[in-house]
Design a protein around this motif. Structure first.
Motif, short mmCIF file in Angstrom:
data_model
loop_
_atom_site.label_atom_id
_atom_site.label_comp_id
_atom_site.label_asym_id
_atom_site.label_seq_id
_atom_site.Cartn_x
_atom_site.Cartn_y
_atom_site.Cartn_z
N GLU A 237 33.99 28.86 80.28
CA GLU A 237 33.14 29.58 79.16
C GLU A 237 34.08 29.86 77.75
OE1 GLU A 237 32.08 33.55 80.09
OE2 GLU A 237 31.25 33.16 82.28
N PRO A 238 34.03 28.64 77.17
CA PRO A 238 34.63 28.31 75.95
C PRO A 238 34.50 29.23 74.75
CG PRO A 238 33.02 26.56 75.98
CD PRO A 238 33.05 27.41 77.28
N ASN A 239 33.32 30.12 74.62
CA ASN A 239 33.06 31.28 73.72
C ASN A 239 33.66 32.51 74.39
OD1 ASN A 239 32.06 29.34 71.96
ND2 ASN A 239 29.94 29.61 72.92
N SER A 240 34.14 32.65 75.68
CA SER A 240 34.68 33.78 76.14
C SER A 240 36.33 33.59 76.45
CB SER A 240 33.91 34.01 77.50
OG SER A 240 32.76 34.09 77.26
N THR A 241 36.69 32.65 76.59
CA THR A 241 38.14 32.46 77.03
C THR A 241 38.67 31.13 76.40
OG1 THR A 241 37.84 31.31 79.01
CG2 THR A 241 37.64 33.56 79.34
N ALA A 242 40.04 31.40 75.94
CA ALA A 242 40.71 30.14 75.78
C ALA A 242 40.92 29.09 76.69
CB ALA A 242 42.33 30.57 75.08
N ALA A 243 41.07 29.59 77.88
CA ALA A 243 41.25 28.68 78.98
C ALA A 243 39.87 27.70 79.38
CB ALA A 243 41.31 29.76 80.41
N ILE B 69 36.57 45.10 66.67
CA ILE B 69 37.29 44.51 67.86
C ILE B 69 36.19 43.67 68.53
CG2 ILE B 69 38.37 45.07 70.14
CD1 ILE B 69 39.96 46.19 67.82
N TYR B 70 36.44 42.53 68.73
CA TYR B 70 35.53 41.52 69.80
C TYR B 70 36.08 41.38 70.98
CZ TYR B 70 33.15 41.32 64.97
OH TYR B 70 32.42 41.43 63.83
N GLY B 71 35.03 40.85 71.89
CA GLY B 71 35.68 40.37 73.22
C GLY B 71 34.68 40.27 74.10
N LEU C 244 36.48 53.86 73.27
CA LEU C 244 37.30 53.93 71.79
C LEU C 244 36.68 53.53 70.73
CD1 LEU C 244 40.39 51.77 73.20
CD2 LEU C 244 40.22 54.10 73.32
N HIS C 245 35.46 53.37 70.67
CA HIS C 245 34.80 53.15 69.49
C HIS C 245 34.76 54.39 68.61
CE1 HIS C 245 31.35 51.00 67.11
NE2 HIS C 245 30.80 52.32 67.15
N ASN C 246 34.83 54.27 67.33
CA ASN C 246 34.63 55.55 66.50
C ASN C 246 34.32 55.16 65.00
OD1 ASN C 246 35.35 57.69 64.79
ND2 ASN C 246 36.54 58.54 66.61
N GLU C 247 33.02 55.41 64.69
CA GLU C 247 32.60 54.87 63.49
C GLU C 247 33.29 55.64 62.19
OE1 GLU C 247 29.85 53.08 62.39
OE2 GLU C 247 28.87 52.59 64.63
N LYS C 248 33.54 56.93 62.42
CA LYS C 248 34.18 57.72 61.47
C LYS C 248 35.56 57.22 61.15
CE LYS C 248 35.48 62.45 60.21
NZ LYS C 248 35.48 63.84 60.49
N GLU C 249 36.46 56.66 62.09
CA GLU C 249 37.69 56.06 61.86
C GLU C 249 37.59 54.66 61.59
OE1 GLU C 249 39.81 56.57 65.59
OE2 GLU C 249 39.88 58.69 65.25
N GLY C 250 36.52 54.12 61.35
CA GLY C 250 36.34 52.33 61.15
C GLY C 250 37.04 51.77 62.23
N PHE C 251 37.08 52.35 63.46
CA PHE C 251 37.61 51.62 64.81
C PHE C 251 36.33 51.22 65.35
CE2 PHE C 251 39.46 50.68 68.45
CZ PHE C 251 40.75 50.22 68.33
N LEU C 252 36.01 50.02 65.37
CA LEU C 252 34.74 49.41 65.75
C LEU C 252 34.60 48.53 66.90
CD1 LEU C 252 32.92 49.02 62.43
CD2 LEU C 252 33.03 51.14 63.68
N VAL C 253 34.34 48.97 68.23
CA VAL C 253 34.27 47.85 69.30
C VAL C 253 32.95 47.31 69.41
CG1 VAL C 253 34.60 47.74 71.94
CG2 VAL C 253 36.01 49.41 70.63
N LYS C 254 32.97 45.96 68.99
CA LYS C 254 31.68 45.26 68.99
C LYS C 254 31.11 44.32 70.00
CE LYS C 254 31.60 45.36 63.95
NZ LYS C 254 30.13 45.31 63.04
N GLY C 255 32.15 44.01 70.97
CA GLY C 255 31.96 43.14 72.14
C GLY C 255 31.78 41.84 71.63
N ARG C 256 31.13 41.18 72.50
CA ARG C 256 31.27 39.50 72.47
C ARG C 256 30.66 39.09 71.08
NH1 ARG C 256 30.70 35.44 76.05
NH2 ARG C 256 30.54 36.89 78.03
#
Length: 410
Positions: A14-20, A238-240, A250-262
Motif C-alpha cells: 500500500e504505497p499510499n499508506s506506508t513507506a514499506a 495530522i494525516y495518516g 485528540l481532534h480539537n478545532e478550537k486549538e487548531g489541532f486537526l486529525v484528518k486521517g488518510r
C-alpha cells in the motif's frame, strides 16, 4: 531462460499508506528493469488501498500459513530468486523453499531492523537511555538468524548496516545497503514548488497502526499549545492511514489541532503545508515522511532518530531538535523565517539528488544479485553460520509448522 522472482509479502503493498509499500514497489521496478518475471504471494487479505500489482504484469496469488499447498505451489513456480518482505516471512516459508527449491537464491528485505526499533521502544517507554542489553531480545535472535539463513539481506539504513557489521560482526558479504530510491529533482520541479508565501499551516503524517507514529502524535499534542500561542493563525493537520478512535479524540478545532486521517493526495498535502513536524521518539530504518518532505519542497523539524542515516555530511532540510523546548523553538522559527525556510528547501533537494538518487544504487544492487546467482555454492559455503542456522531451523520450524497444520485439520 528468463529469471523468475517470487516475493512473499507480509501484506499487499500500500504505497499510499506506508513507506514499506513504496519501498516494495521500488524493488519490484529494479527487477522488472532487469527483465525478471515476478510473482507476488501473500497470506494477508487485500484492502481497497492495495496497489494493483496485476496491472504491472505481476502475477498475484493468495497463500496459506502452515499448509503444504505452499510446497506444491513453490515447486511449480520454481523461482530463481525468492524475496521475503520482513524476517517473519522468511521464518514462515524459508525452510519450505530450502526443501523444495534449494537452488533458489533467498533475499531478505529487512525494511528496517525490527530488533533495533524494539530496543528503542523499550528504553523510551521506561524513560531511560538505550542500553546494549536492550538489543538482545528474542526478536534480535530471530532476526539475526533469519539474516544468516538468507543469501542476502537488504538494509535501508547506513546506521543499521554499521550496527550489524561492527557491533554484531555480521559479514558484509551477506548484506547490501539500498535506501529509498528516487529520480533526481530537476530545476523544473523546483520552480513548480509553491513558494513560502503560498503555503500555510503545519502538518504531520504517518500510519496510525505504527506505534512510533502514534507516540509522535502524542508528543505533538503536548507541544502544540506553545507553537499555537506564538503563531495564533497556524493549524496542525495530522494525516495518516487507519486512524484510530483514540487518535480521533485528540481532534480539537478550537486549538487548531486537526486529525484528518488518510490523505487523498500526499502530494497535495505536502505542497500546501509550510512545515512538517515529526518529533519521532524512537524507531528504525529511514522515515518515508521525511523523504517525502524533501521531494515536495517541504522543510521539516524532526529528532535525531527521525533524521538518522539520511543526511550524511549534508545539511538537513530544516532542523533536528534535541528536546521538546528546542523542538518548539525550531518549529516557530522555520515557520516564520523565509530565508531559513528557502535554504532548508534547497538542502532537501541536495539530499535527494546526492543521497537517494536511483542511479547511485540500481546497478550495484543487480550486480550483487547476479554475482550470487553465478557463484551460489561458494557464496553459501563462505556463510557457514548460515548453514548452521538453516539446519537447526529446518528441524525446529518444520515440525512446529507441521504440528500446527495437523492441529488445524483436526
Amino acid at each position: 531462460m528468463q529469471n523468475h522472482l517470487v516475493i512473499i509479502g507480509a501484506v499487499w503493498p500500500e504505497p499510499n499508506s506506508t513507506a514499506a509499500g513504496s519501498r516494495m514497489l521500488q524493488l519490484i521496478a529494479l527487477f522488472q528493469k532487469d527483465n525478471y518475471t515476478i510473482t507476488f504471494l501473500s497470506s494477508s487479505s487485500k484492502s481497497d488501498f492495495s496497489y494493483p500489482l496485476d496491472n504491472q504484469n505481476i502475477n498475484t496469488l493468495h497463500i496459506k500459513l502452515n499448509d503444504t499447498s505452499f510446497d506444491t505451489l513453490i515447486s511449480e513456480l520454481n523461482p530463481t530468486l525468492v524475496l521475503f518482505d520482513r524476517f517473519m516471512m522468511e521464518e514462515q516459508y524459508g525452510w519450505r523453499i530450502t526443501e523444495k527449491c534449494p537452488n533458489a537464491i533467498q533475499i531478505l528485505d529487512t525494511e528496517d531492523l525490527h530488533f533495533l526499533r524494539k530496543a528503542r521502544e523499550t528504553a523510551f517507554k521506561q524513560h531511560r537511555a538505550l542500553q546494549p542489553e536492550d538489543y538482545l531480545s528474542d526478536q534480535f535472535k530471530r532476526e539475526l538468524a533469519s539474516i544468516y539463513r538468507c543469501d542476502l539481506s537488504l538494509l535501508i539504513s547506513e546506521y543499521e548496516m554499521e550496527l550489524l557489521t561492527t557491533t554484531f560482526k555480521v559479514d558484509s558479504s551477506i548484506l547490501h545497503y539500498i535506501p529509498f530510491l528516487n529520480t533526481p529533482i530537476t530545476a523544473e520541479i523546483i520552480n513548480d514548488y509553491p513558494k513560502f508565501s503560498e503555503r500555510s499551516h503545519f502538518m504531520s503524517i504517518g500510519n496510525f497502526l505504527h506505534e512510533p507514529n502514534w507516540q509522535t502524535v502524542l508528543l505533538l499534542k503536548k507541544s502544540w499549545k506553545s507553537i499555537k500561542k506564538a503563531i495564533p493563525k497556524a493549524e496542525l493537520h495530522i494525516y495518516g492511514a487507519y486512524v484510530t478512535e483514540k487518535a480521533k479524540q485528540l481532534h480539537n478545532e478550537k486549538e487548531g489541532f486537526l486529525v484528518k486521517g488518510r490523505a487523498e493526495s500526499v502530494e497535495e498535502v505536502f505542497t500546501t503545508a509550510r512545515v512538517l513536524l515529526a518529533p519521532i521518539p524512537y524507531g528504525a530504518g529511514l522515515k518515508g515522511k521525511l523523504l517525502d518532505s524533501m521531494l515536495y519542497g517541504l522543510p521539516n523539524v524532526t529528532t535525531a532518530i527521525g533524521a538518522e542515516a539520511m543526511s550524511g555530511d549534508l545539511d538537513w532540510n530544516g532542523y533536528v531538535s534535541s528536546n521538546e523546548e528546542d523542538f518548539i523553538e525550531k518549529a516557530i522559527d522555520l515557520y516564520q523565517n523565509e530565508v531559513v525556510w528557502n535554504q532548508s528547501q534547497e538542502n532537501g533537494v541536495q539530499l535527494i539528488n546526492n543521497r537517494f538518487n536511483i542511479s547511485l544504487f540500481e546497478k550495484g544492487f543487480i550486480d550483487k544479485v547476479n554475482e550470487i546467482l553465478e557463484n551460489t555454492s561458494n557464496h553459501r559455503n563462505n556463510n557457514f553460520l548460515g548453514q548452521i542456522f538453516q539446519y537447526k531451523t529446518l528441524q525446529s520450524t518444520k515440525f512446529m509448522s507441521k504440528w500446527i497444520e495437523l492441529k488445524n485439520r483436526n
